[in-house]
Design a protein around this motif. Structure first.
Motif, mmCIF file in Angstrom:
data_model
loop_
_atom_site.group_PDB
_atom_site.id
_atom_site.type_symbol
_atom_site.label_atom_id
_atom_site.label_comp_id
_atom_site.label_asym_id
_atom_site.label_seq_id
_atom_site.Cartn_x
_atom_site.Cartn_y
_atom_site.Cartn_z
ATOM 1 N N VAL A 169 -9.440 8.603 19.491
ATOM 2 C CA VAL A 169 -9.058 9.285 18.259
ATOM 3 C C VAL A 169 -7.542 9.186 18.102
ATOM 4 C CG1 VAL A 169 -8.878 11.559 19.358
ATOM 5 C CG2 VAL A 169 -9.313 11.422 16.923
ATOM 6 N N PHE A 170 -7.107 8.945 16.867
ATOM 7 C CA PHE A 170 -5.687 8.781 16.572
ATOM 8 C C PHE A 170 -5.437 9.291 15.165
ATOM 9 C CE2 PHE A 170 -2.058 6.410 14.952
ATOM 10 C CZ PHE A 170 -1.163 6.497 16.007
ATOM 11 N N PHE A 171 -4.559 10.311 15.017
ATOM 12 C CA PHE A 171 -4.205 10.802 13.699
ATOM 13 C C PHE A 171 -2.852 11.500 13.760
ATOM 14 C CE2 PHE A 171 -6.775 14.179 15.595
ATOM 15 C CZ PHE A 171 -6.064 15.333 15.319
ATOM 16 N N GLN A 172 -2.300 11.814 12.585
ATOM 17 C CA GLN A 172 -1.028 12.509 12.498
ATOM 18 C C GLN A 172 -1.175 13.772 11.677
ATOM 19 O OE1 GLN A 172 1.698 9.624 10.861
ATOM 20 N NE2 GLN A 172 2.327 8.934 12.885
ATOM 21 N N ILE A 173 -0.417 14.791 12.073
ATOM 22 C CA ILE A 173 -0.278 16.000 11.271
ATOM 23 C C ILE A 173 1.123 15.935 10.671
ATOM 24 C CG2 ILE A 173 -0.223 18.520 11.256
ATOM 25 C CD1 ILE A 173 -1.977 18.392 13.838
ATOM 26 N N ASN A 174 1.203 15.899 9.352
ATOM 27 C CA ASN A 174 2.491 15.899 8.663
ATOM 28 C C ASN A 174 2.845 17.342 8.354
ATOM 29 O OD1 ASN A 174 2.739 13.070 8.650
ATOM 30 N ND2 ASN A 174 1.305 12.971 6.947
ATOM 31 N N ASP A 175 3.657 17.943 9.234
ATOM 32 C CA ASP A 175 4.005 19.347 9.125
ATOM 33 C C ASP A 175 4.839 19.610 7.878
ATOM 34 O OD1 ASP A 175 3.963 21.935 10.868
ATOM 35 O OD2 ASP A 175 6.017 21.770 10.095
ATOM 36 N N THR A 201 6.506 15.205 12.290
ATOM 37 C CA THR A 201 5.301 14.386 12.367
ATOM 38 C C THR A 201 4.754 14.531 13.773
ATOM 39 O OG1 THR A 201 6.143 12.798 10.761
ATOM 40 C CG2 THR A 201 4.350 12.057 12.192
ATOM 41 N N ILE A 202 3.525 15.029 13.875
ATOM 42 C CA ILE A 202 2.874 15.244 15.162
ATOM 43 C C ILE A 202 1.766 14.204 15.276
ATOM 44 C CG2 ILE A 202 1.643 16.877 16.624
ATOM 45 C CD1 ILE A 202 2.872 19.050 14.604
ATOM 46 N N THR A 203 1.914 13.290 16.228
ATOM 47 C CA THR A 203 0.948 12.214 16.417
ATOM 48 C C THR A 203 0.021 12.569 17.564
ATOM 49 O OG1 THR A 203 2.553 10.606 15.622
ATOM 50 C CG2 THR A 203 0.672 9.742 16.853
ATOM 51 N N SER A 205 5.923 14.749 18.966
ATOM 52 C CA SER A 205 6.428 15.421 17.782
ATOM 53 C C SER A 205 7.850 14.938 17.533
ATOM 54 C CB SER A 205 6.424 16.940 17.988
ATOM 55 O OG SER A 205 6.955 17.598 16.852
ATOM 56 N N SER A 206 8.124 14.559 16.291
ATOM 57 C CA SER A 206 9.467 14.119 15.938
ATOM 58 C C SER A 206 9.771 14.546 14.516
ATOM 59 C CB SER A 206 9.598 12.600 16.086
ATOM 60 O OG SER A 206 8.686 11.951 15.233
ATOM 61 N N GLY A 207 11.049 14.716 14.238
ATOM 62 C CA GLY A 207 11.476 15.087 12.900
ATOM 63 C C GLY A 207 11.398 16.580 12.664
ATOM 64 N N GLY A 208 11.797 16.981 11.497
ATOM 65 C CA GLY A 208 11.770 18.392 11.129
ATOM 66 C C GLY A 208 12.785 19.199 11.914
ATOM 67 N N ASN A 209 12.473 20.465 12.138
ATOM 68 C CA ASN A 209 13.377 21.385 12.834
ATOM 69 C C ASN A 209 13.203 21.374 14.339
ATOM 70 O OD1 ASN A 209 14.422 22.278 10.352
ATOM 71 N ND2 ASN A 209 12.712 23.685 10.109
ATOM 72 N N CYS A 210 12.245 20.603 14.853
ATOM 73 C CA CYS A 210 11.967 20.571 16.289
ATOM 74 C C CYS A 210 12.703 19.410 16.949
ATOM 75 C CB CYS A 210 10.475 20.351 16.552
ATOM 76 S SG CYS A 210 9.431 21.666 15.943
#
Length: 152
Positions: free
Chosen positions: A105-111, A116-118, A134-139
């Motif tokens: 299984v492979f998917f992303q959550i676009n917060d 972007t959580i892969t 997890s990359s990008g955003g405030n994290c």
């Protein structure tokens, strides 16, 4: 008689269809609950409880929504789930651009906060075990483990 014995296995081999797959597809549509747990720096500061509603179409492509309760860092909130697998070099789907191929299984959550959580792992009809990045955003960029089970 010997010729018949030699020809019988060849006849059986030629009658097999080349489209037959020995694999299987896991069906993930429905509600799921899980946990993101940071494992690589800056762990253990990153974790979140995840509630997802997955939709899997006939080709195996995943979509849906995810809500993430992240009280420790408030980096994540959740967002849309998408299947970026057509861009994934290592993915070899059985048909189309399936996010679920066999038990992979492979998917992303676009917060909604920009992260972007892969999710990349394995699944059964009732559980998902994966690694996440997890990359990008405030994290701060980081990775860890993701586990989920079917709700209900």
């Amino acid at each position: 008689m010997r010729r018949l014995l030699l020809l019988a296995p060849l006849l059986l081999l030629t009658s097999c269809s080349s489209n037959v797959s020995s694999g299987f597809t896991v069906f993930l549509s429905g509600p799921w609950i899980g946990v993101l747990l940071g494992a690589v720096p800056p762990a253990p500061g990153f974790s979140g409880d995840v509630t997802m509603n997955l939709i899997q179409d006939e080709a195996g492509v995943l979509s849906g929504t995810a809500a993430i309760n992240d009280p420790e860092t408030t980096c994540w909130a959740g967002g849309e789930i998408e299947d970026p697998q057509e861009d994934e070099v290592g993915a070899v789907p059985l048909a189309g651009t399936a996010a679920v191929t066999g038990s992979r299984v492979f998917f992303q959550i676009n917060d909604v906060g920009g992260a972007t959580i892969t999710i990349d792992g394995t699944a059964t009809n009732n559980s998902i075990t994966a690694l996440y990045t997890s990359s990008g955003g405030n994290c701060a960029a980081h990775s860890g483990t993701f586990t989920a089970r079917r709700a209900g």
